[in-house]
Scaffold this motif. Sequence first.
Motif, PDB file in Angstrom:
ATOM      1  N   GLU A   1       0.828  -1.207   0.000  1.00 29.20           N
ATOM      2  CA  GLU A   1       0.000   0.000   0.000  1.00 29.20           C
ATOM      3  C   GLU A   1       0.863   1.258   0.000  1.00 29.20           C
ATOM      4  N   LEU A   2       1.958   1.226   0.769  1.00 26.02           N
ATOM      5  CA  LEU A   2       2.870   2.370   0.814  1.00 26.02           C
ATOM      6  C   LEU A   2       3.506   2.599  -0.558  1.00 26.02           C
ATOM      7  N   ALA A   3       3.817   1.510  -1.270  1.00 27.07           N
ATOM      8  CA  ALA A   3       4.399   1.628  -2.616  1.00 27.07           C
ATOM      9  C   ALA A   3       3.404   2.285  -3.563  1.00 27.07           C
ATOM     10  N   LYS A   4       2.121   1.932  -3.456  1.00 30.77           N
ATOM     11  CA  LYS A   4       1.094   2.530  -4.315  1.00 30.77           C
ATOM     12  C   LYS A   4       0.987   4.037  -4.071  1.00 30.77           C
ATOM     13  N   ILE A   5       1.001   4.408  -2.807  1.00 30.74           N
ATOM     14  CA  ILE A   5       0.905   5.837  -2.466  1.00 30.74           C
ATOM     15  C   ILE A   5       2.117   6.591  -2.995  1.00 30.74           C
TER      16      ILE A   5
ATOM     17  N   ALA B   1       4.668  10.372  -6.910  1.00 31.76           N
ATOM     18  CA  ALA B   1       5.646  10.590  -7.972  1.00 31.76           C
ATOM     19  C   ALA B   1       4.962  11.085  -9.256  1.00 31.76           C
ATOM     20  N   GLU B   2       3.747  10.580  -9.516  1.00 32.56           N
ATOM     21  CA  GLU B   2       3.032  10.974 -10.728  1.00 32.56           C
ATOM     22  C   GLU B   2       2.695  12.459 -10.752  1.00 32.56           C
ATOM     23  N   LYS B   3       2.553  13.053  -9.591  1.00 30.58           N
ATOM     24  CA  LYS B   3       2.243  14.468  -9.512  1.00 30.58           C
ATOM     25  C   LYS B   3       3.442  15.335  -9.932  1.00 30.58           C
TER      26      LYS B   3
END
Length: 301
Positions: A288-292, A297-299
């Motif tokens: 879950e932390l990796a997804k966040i 990063a996408e921002k």
Amino acid sequence: MQINRLFGLVYYLMGKNRATAQELANHFEVSKRTILRDIDTLSSAGIPIFAVQGKGGGISIHNSFVINKTLISEEEQQQILFALQGMSATRSVDITSILTRLQVLFEKTGTNWIEVDFSRWGNSEEDRTKFDLLKNALIKEKTIRFTYFSSYGERTTREAHPLKLAFKSVSWYLQTFCLLKNDYRTFKISRMKGLEMLDLSFDSSAYTVPNIETAEFETPDLVDIKLRIEANNAFRVYDEFDEKSIYKNLDGSFIVNMRIPHDYWLYEYLLSFGPAIEVLEPQAIRHELAKIAVKIAEKYT
């Protein structure tokens, strides 16, 4: 109240030895005539207080007059003064006059031995107002109403009977009987907003406040987590974790095992370490932390 002022006069004169009627009137914010009446009242009660007119005169108490303090040991006197200063930590309890009186009684030359401030940075006035309201609600046994924001971000309006303030793990909590849940609940004070005291009384003696260690908190379930933290964050490791949960590796990094509420706040907390932290267990939190982290990063790409 007159009785408080009379005691105040006695303690003031014991500390000052002698004072003019005008000085006393200014100090206690009353008229000179009121002070003279108070002197007559004390004298009638057997207190050896007298006035001397003329230059160098004034009102004083005979130096043979003492208040018996032999029943309290030196160590107990210091513990009393320390406890009173601890009470002032919320900035909502004015203990100046009490400490002044005890300073005279215990023959101490000063009481400013420690500075404690539990208020948050930049929020001392807000916290003082909140503590003042809660203190009055507890003393007067009045129901409170507030908006509460849970760890999940859920917003609810609560009415509760305040029973006890508690400081636990760097945060203040209020132990209550929550009328919405019809059960005991402990709320984190920083998450209480729009706090108000209602004109609804309750009987605190009808409740048994649970121990803070076993109290029912308005928080999610706890989860066991294993972390690896880089050596350059040693200051945070020792500041924020129990020493018994810390293991130092040969390369200077740390392994930390802890139990913590499992909610979105947990991920915000872990991310505050930046790249200096790695979740080793459990895998669900690691993923879950990796997804966040990817969304963050996408921002910036």
